[in-house]
Design a protein around this motif. Structure first.
Motif, PDB file in Angstrom:
ATOM      1  N   GLN A 176       4.066   7.204   8.203  1.00 27.36           N
ATOM      2  CA  GLN A 176       4.885   6.018   7.927  1.00 27.36           C
ATOM      3  C   GLN A 176       6.081   6.395   7.061  1.00 27.36           C
ATOM      4  OE1 GLN A 176       1.717   3.661   6.183  1.00 27.36           O
ATOM      5  NE2 GLN A 176       1.913   2.093   7.767  1.00 27.36           N
ATOM      6  N   ARG A 205       2.769 -12.758   5.273  1.00 28.46           N
ATOM      7  CA  ARG A 205       2.751 -11.369   4.828  1.00 28.46           C
ATOM      8  C   ARG A 205       4.084 -10.990   4.174  1.00 28.46           C
ATOM      9  NH1 ARG A 205       0.620  -6.873   9.128  1.00 28.46           N
ATOM     10  NH2 ARG A 205       0.974  -5.030   7.845  1.00 28.46           N
ATOM     11  N   ALA A 247      -3.299   3.405  10.775  1.00 31.80           N
ATOM     12  CA  ALA A 247      -3.161   3.501   9.322  1.00 31.80           C
ATOM     13  C   ALA A 247      -4.515   3.481   8.630  1.00 31.80           C
ATOM     14  CB  ALA A 247      -2.290   2.365   8.801  1.00 31.80           C
ATOM     15  N   VAL A 248      -5.438   2.650   9.115  1.00 29.71           N
ATOM     16  CA  VAL A 248      -6.742   2.560   8.446  1.00 29.71           C
ATOM     17  C   VAL A 248      -7.875   3.098   9.316  1.00 29.71           C
ATOM     18  CG1 VAL A 248      -7.286   1.100   6.480  1.00 29.71           C
ATOM     19  CG2 VAL A 248      -6.002   0.131   8.372  1.00 29.71           C
ATOM     20  N   ASP A 308      -6.596  -9.694  14.112  1.00 30.60           N
ATOM     21  CA  ASP A 308      -7.604  -8.696  13.760  1.00 30.60           C
ATOM     22  C   ASP A 308      -8.946  -9.383  13.557  1.00 30.60           C
ATOM     23  OD1 ASP A 308      -5.774  -6.763  13.798  1.00 30.60           O
ATOM     24  OD2 ASP A 308      -5.759  -6.359  11.646  1.00 30.60           O
ATOM     25  N   ARG A 327     -10.835  -2.709  15.019  1.00 29.47           N
ATOM     26  CA  ARG A 327      -9.746  -2.675  14.043  1.00 29.47           C
ATOM     27  C   ARG A 327     -10.311  -2.460  12.638  1.00 29.47           C
ATOM     28  NH1 ARG A 327      -4.155  -3.205  15.635  1.00 29.47           N
ATOM     29  NH2 ARG A 327      -3.709  -4.894  14.178  1.00 29.47           N
ATOM     30  N   GLY A 333       0.510   0.612  11.563  1.00 22.83           N
ATOM     31  CA  GLY A 333       1.206   0.157  10.362  1.00 22.83           C
ATOM     32  C   GLY A 333       2.714   0.043  10.540  1.00 22.83           C
ATOM     33  N   LYS A 334       3.124  -0.437  11.701  1.00 22.17           N
ATOM     34  CA  LYS A 334       4.559  -0.617  11.955  1.00 22.17           C
ATOM     35  C   LYS A 334       5.146  -1.671  11.014  1.00 22.17           C
ATOM     36  CE  LYS A 334       3.816  -1.402  16.397  1.00 22.17           C
ATOM     37  NZ  LYS A 334       2.410  -0.924  16.494  1.00 22.17           N
ATOM     38  N   THR A 335       4.378  -2.755  10.827  1.00 27.84           N
ATOM     39  CA  THR A 335       4.864  -3.827   9.966  1.00 27.84           C
ATOM     40  C   THR A 335       5.161  -3.309   8.565  1.00 27.84           C
ATOM     41  OG1 THR A 335       3.395  -5.243  11.230  1.00 27.84           O
ATOM     42  CG2 THR A 335       4.391  -6.190   9.280  1.00 27.84           C
ATOM     43  N   GLU A 336       4.293  -2.445   8.093  1.00 28.23           N
ATOM     44  CA  GLU A 336       4.493  -1.848   6.770  1.00 28.23           C
ATOM     45  C   GLU A 336       5.818  -1.078   6.730  1.00 28.23           C
ATOM     46  OE1 GLU A 336       3.500  -2.560   3.609  1.00 28.23           O
ATOM     47  OE2 GLU A 336       1.787  -3.039   4.886  1.00 28.23           O
ATOM     48  N   VAL A 350       1.147   3.343  17.807  1.00 29.38           N
ATOM     49  CA  VAL A 350      -0.077   2.797  18.394  1.00 29.38           C
ATOM     50  C   VAL A 350      -0.503   1.554  17.613  1.00 29.38           C
ATOM     51  CG1 VAL A 350      -0.838   5.028  19.269  1.00 29.38           C
ATOM     52  CG2 VAL A 350      -1.560   4.289  16.997  1.00 29.38           C
ATOM     53  N   PRO A 354       0.838  -1.202   0.000  1.00 28.72           N
ATOM     54  CA  PRO A 354       0.000   0.000   0.000  1.00 28.72           C
ATOM     55  C   PRO A 354       0.876   1.256   0.000  1.00 28.72           C
ATOM     56  CG  PRO A 354       0.138  -0.876   2.224  1.00 28.72           C
ATOM     57  CD  PRO A 354       0.882  -1.834   1.330  1.00 28.72           C
ATOM     58  N   THR A 355       0.280   2.362  -0.419  1.00 26.42           N
ATOM     59  CA  THR A 355       0.997   3.639  -0.310  1.00 26.42           C
ATOM     60  C   THR A 355       1.120   3.981   1.162  1.00 26.42           C
ATOM     61  OG1 THR A 355      -0.201   4.262  -2.293  1.00 26.42           O
ATOM     62  CG2 THR A 355       1.014   6.009  -1.157  1.00 26.42           C
ATOM     63  N   LEU A 356       2.294   4.373   1.564  1.00 22.52           N
ATOM     64  CA  LEU A 356       2.484   4.679   2.980  1.00 22.52           C
ATOM     65  C   LEU A 356       1.750   5.968   3.353  1.00 22.52           C
ATOM     66  CD1 LEU A 356       6.283   3.931   3.619  1.00 22.52           C
ATOM     67  CD2 LEU A 356       4.304   2.444   3.957  1.00 22.52           C
TER      68      LEU A 356
HETATM   69  P1  ADP Z   1       0.802  -2.512  13.604  1.00 17.72           P
HETATM   70  O1  ADP Z   1       1.868  -3.563  13.387  1.00 17.72           O
HETATM   71  O2  ADP Z   1       1.366  -1.148  13.858  1.00 17.72           O
HETATM   72  O3  ADP Z   1      -0.257  -2.880  14.602  1.00 17.72           O
HETATM   73  P2  ADP Z   1       0.038  -3.216  10.915  1.00 17.72           P
HETATM   74  O4  ADP Z   1       1.303  -3.006  10.182  1.00 17.72           O
HETATM   75  O5  ADP Z   1      -0.371  -4.602  11.230  1.00 17.72           O
HETATM   76  O6  ADP Z   1       0.047  -2.339  12.248  1.00 17.72           O
HETATM   77  O7  ADP Z   1      -1.119  -2.463  10.127  1.00 17.72           O
HETATM   78  C1  ADP Z   1      -2.455  -2.475  10.575  1.00 17.72           C
HETATM   79  C2  ADP Z   1      -3.359  -2.619   9.378  1.00 17.72           C
HETATM   80  O8  ADP Z   1      -3.272  -1.458   8.568  1.00 17.72           O
HETATM   81  C3  ADP Z   1      -3.008  -3.781   8.507  1.00 17.72           C
HETATM   82  O9  ADP Z   1      -4.197  -4.395   8.079  1.00 17.72           O
HETATM   83  C4  ADP Z   1      -2.255  -3.153   7.352  1.00 17.72           C
HETATM   84  O10 ADP Z   1      -2.388  -3.912   6.181  1.00 17.72           O
HETATM   85  C5  ADP Z   1      -2.921  -1.800   7.232  1.00 17.72           C
HETATM   86  N1  ADP Z   1      -2.022  -0.764   6.728  1.00 17.72           N
HETATM   87  C6  ADP Z   1      -0.832  -0.422   7.236  1.00 17.72           C
HETATM   88  N2  ADP Z   1      -0.292   0.598   6.550  1.00 17.72           N
HETATM   89  C7  ADP Z   1      -1.162   0.912   5.593  1.00 17.72           C
HETATM   90  C8  ADP Z   1      -1.184   1.910   4.541  1.00 17.72           C
HETATM   91  N3  ADP Z   1      -0.172   2.764   4.374  1.00 17.72           N
HETATM   92  N4  ADP Z   1      -2.264   1.938   3.737  1.00 17.72           N
HETATM   93  C9  ADP Z   1      -3.273   1.074   3.906  1.00 17.72           C
HETATM   94  N5  ADP Z   1      -3.324   0.120   4.857  1.00 17.72           N
HETATM   95  C10 ADP Z   1      -2.285   0.043   5.692  1.00 17.72           C
END
Ligand code: ADP
Ligand code: ZN
Ligand code: ZN
Length: 723
Positions: A194, A255, A373-374, A539, A579, A220-223, A216, A188-190
């Motif tokens: 992010q 993932r 993020a969402v 989730d 979520r 979107g930390k994983t992203e 929090v 996804p676009t950051l």
């Molecule tokens: P965290 O690890 O911080 O709890 P995640 O990385 O799991 O968060 O992200 C939470 C949700 O948001 C996931 O479903 C992820 O796919 C979505 N997400 C994260 N970054 C983005 C983004 N830039 N655009 C759209 N969806 C996103």
């Protein structure tokens, strides 16, 4: 001619042998040697010029194992550091860190035909021309939609997936030409936040720096990790990603592998079959895997082109090993990043106070993600005052009404039991008195066996009072009431609701757990009754309400880290609510609604909570304002363990002066008896980690030399998770 060998024996030393055909490349190889009346396999950790014993006493090695690659020097340095820091025999550290197959003389190969498979033209035709439904056809559709995949991934757990074999035979799929391992699929676009985090961290690539990514839940930390990993791979490097629990590995693995279809992702954890673990280890060591993902043990994976380390949920207690080598993988990961001059990212919604303090003091760089993020908003969190309310088997009317509202709307609720926090501390329900130690900022623990209250820090003891010393109420009682009836209570109140219990008993095996998660995800449950297992990682779009019971017990637990863990846990479990599209709500039942912990929780203010806690810890001289170690002993009888600890304490006396270290009196452990053995411990407190280390190095030598009854067992726990 001389090899120094680390052998898996519980002795704090290495052993020298003679090897006639020795070459310098043998450093880091496994070797078979005579030992006692038998043989053992160990690791060559040095090629010294001089032996530690007279030459004529040295025995020759039996065989050096040259089939497997030698462990590199930086790996040897890491296990050596681990052994010294955690005061554990090097040979046992090596035996733990090395997959079993590499230790034995079996040849291990990291080679495996695991090509990247893609659709051929024939395959594309087949999609259109084949009418008959088959698994091979489904496979083709998936490849068409998602792009090329590794063979191992297409197998989806089956060691020989007939659909893959079939499609290969028909020429519908084939190994694809050299693909770029850094290519990303479906990213996804950051968000701006992010992107800023990624930019800030990647500016520091190529040198050692510890980043604390405080974001929090759902930010979107994983992203962010994945983008950093991409940059590392694009530069030809390898990334190591640590996750706290096995249960979370497959999810993240999916993932990561999905995002980097052409990269080789190795997943390592203790539940893997021996062969798979050895193979992944060797693939990483030979530089053929770009990404290593795993639980704490994978911190010991050799990575020649290491470019980045990520520690997800860095606060999680499971990074600390609780038996054998009592290491903390997060801390070792930081050491390793420094050793290799690479950046390390510690990510969490609720960082450990140690890490938070390190960021406060400028040792780590803090980077924050304040927004989800969402889902736009964080859940509404509030404490529910239960002091003046009649509870129904521990559940308040507020909570029941909130659940009812979710039932009406077809949404899910989770009732969360904080069972782990249960510690038998006495408290008074009328005035809030708790059994504090008069000498420490710690609570005294109720020992029912001998009906005493005991401080685990200073060993102060008292009898159990008949009434509250402050207000005279005779109803003082241990925290944490029975909760078995909760499911029943909810069932009586909501006879039509589908209630699902999610705990260790309901999810004994991996497949039971997956089935439960599936069931919840499909919406086939209305009310979930869950423990810690429900707190993280998952989730559920329809889950909009979380009610928390029994939280107070952790507020006044004996262990000074209990409130920190409670806050983390409530933030995590609260993060489960809302979520998806629907907003979330969290209610925490408490007798102390004004407690700062709940106030900070309601305000989603981790920073304020952390600074309050750090202030308390500073006053009490708890970590990170001090460094601790525990010396633990167990024997058939408590007296034996205590006597030995007293002797150990006496040995420490002259040293503790010199190193400015305080050694407390031995105390019985809260759970004195475990597996028919009785246990005691004593606490060592130093001002800094270096001071503690200097002291332990001397003291542990004396401990090994100390006379002990045959059946007594002891160990040191450096930086213990609980005291
Ligand atoms: P965290 O690890 O911080 O709890 P995640 O990385 O799991 O968060 O992200 C939470 C949700 O948001 C996931 O479903 C992820 O796919 C979505 N997400 C994260 N970054 C983005 C983004 N830039 N655009 C759209 N969806 C996103
Ligand atoms: Zn009272
Ligand atoms: Zn005390």
């Amino acid at each position: 001619m001389i090899v120094r060998v680390a052998l898996p024996v519980p002795l704090p030393r290495t052993f020298d042998y003679i090897a006639v055909d020795l070459c310098p490349a043998d450093l880091g190889r496994c070797v078979r040697v005579p030992f006692g009346r038998g043989e053992k396999t160990g690791l060559i950790v040095a090629l010294p010029d001089m032996a530690e014993v007279p030459m004529e006493q040295l025995k020759p090695v039996i065989a050096i194992q040259r089939e497997a690659p030698a462990l590199p020097a930086d790996w040897l340095a890491m296990v050596d550091f681990t052994a010294r820091y955690y005061q554990h025999p090097l040979g046992e550290v090596v035996a733990m860190a090395l997959p079993p197959r590499l230790r034995r003389a079996d040849a291990v190969s990291g080679n495996e035909a695991d090509p990247l498979l893609d659709l051929t033209d024939a395959g594309r035709d087949a999609i259109h021309s084949t009418k008959r439904q088959s698994r091979a056809l489904t496979l083709l559709h998936n490849l068409a939609n998602q792009g090329p995949r590794r063979k191992s991934q297409l197998r989806e757990g089956n060691s020989a997936n007939p659909a893959v074999t079939d499609a290969l035979k028909r020429g519908w799929i084939a190994p694809s030409a050299a693909a770029n391992p850094a290519a990303m699929a479906g990213a996804p676009t950051l968000t701006a936040e992010q992107q800023a985090a990624v930019d800030a961290m990647s500016a520091d690539f190529g040198r050692f720096q510890t980043f604390l990514l405080a974001g929090v839940t759902g930010s979107g930390k994983t992203e962010v990790y994945l983008r950093l990993v991409q940059q590392v791979i694009a530069q030809g490097g390898q990334a190591l990603i640590l996750v706290p629990e096995i249960a979370l590995t497959p999810q993240l693995e999916g993932r990561v592998a999905g995002r980097f279809p052409a990269a080789r992702v190795v997943s390592l954890h203790s539940a893997l079959a021996e062969g798979a673990r050895s193979q992944g280890f060797v693939q990483a060591m030979e530089g053929r895997a770009e990404i290593v993902l795993g639980t704490r043990l994978s911190v010991f994976t050799p990575l020649p082109r290491l470019g980045l380390i990520v520690v997800d949920e860095e606060h999680d207690a499971s990074y600390k090993q609780h038996e054998g080598v009592r290491y903390n993988a997060r801390d070792l990961a930081i050491w390793r990043a420094r050793q290799r001059s690479v950046p390390i990212v510690l990510g969490s919604a609720t960082p450990s106070l140690e890490s938070w303090y390190a960021a406060d003091s400028g040792r780590y760089r803090r980077i924050e993600l304040a927004n989800r993020a969402v889902a736009a908003t964080l859940p509404r969190v509030r404490p529910v005052d239960v002091r003046r309310e009649k509870l129904q088997h521990g559940v308040s009317e507020h909570l029941l009404r909130a659940i009812d509202a979710r039932l009406q709307r077809g949404e899910q609720s989770l009732v969360f039991l904080n069972r782990r926090g249960y510690a038998p501390v006495l408290s008074c329900p009328s005035c809030g008195w708790v059994s504090r130690c008069p000498h420490c900022t710690a609570n005294m623990v109720l020992h029912l066996a001998d009906r005493r209250l005991r401080c685990h820090h200073c060993s102060f003891e008292a009898g159990i009072p008949l009434a509250c010393p402050d207000c005279g109420d005779q109803d003082i009682q241990p925290f944490g009431r029975g909760t078995q009836r909760l499911e029943e209570t909810l069932g009586e109140r909501f006879p039509d609701a589908r209630i699902l219990r999610v705990d260790r008993d309901a999810a004994r095996t991996r497949s039971q757990w997956d089935a439960l998660l599936d069931q919840i995800g499909r919406g086939d449950a209305d009310i979930l009754v869950g423990t810690q297992m429900m707190a993280k990682g998952h989730d559920f779009p329809k889950l909009t309400f979380v009610g928390v019971l029994n939280a107070d017990s952790s507020l006044f637990a004996a262990d000074f880290r209990a409130p920190e863990r409670l806050f983390q846990q409530l933030m995590q479990v609260g993060g489960r609510a809302g979520r998806g599209e629907l907003p979330g709500e969290v209610m925490v039942q408490t007798q102390y609604p004004d407690h700062p912990l709940y106030q900070c929780l309601a305000a989603h203010d981790f920073a304020r909570y952390a600074s309050l806690q750090l202030e308390e810890r500073k006053q009490a001289r708890f970590p990170p304002f001090a460094a601790n170690a525990l010396l633990c002993a167990n024997a058939a009888e408590l007296a034996m363990a205590i006597d030995w600890l007293k002797a150990a304490r006496a040995a420490a006396e002259p040293l503790s002066q010199a190193f400015g270290v305080h050694v407390f009196d031995p105390v019985p452990m809260r759970m004195v008896r475990l597996a028919r053995r009785e246990r005691a411990q004593l606490l060592v407190e130093a001002q800094t980690r270096p001071a503690l280390q200097a002291f332990l190095a001397e003291w542990s030598r004396q401990l090994w030399a100390l006379r002990a009854p045959r059946e007594l067992r002891w160990h040191l726990d450096v930086d213990p998770a609980e005291v």
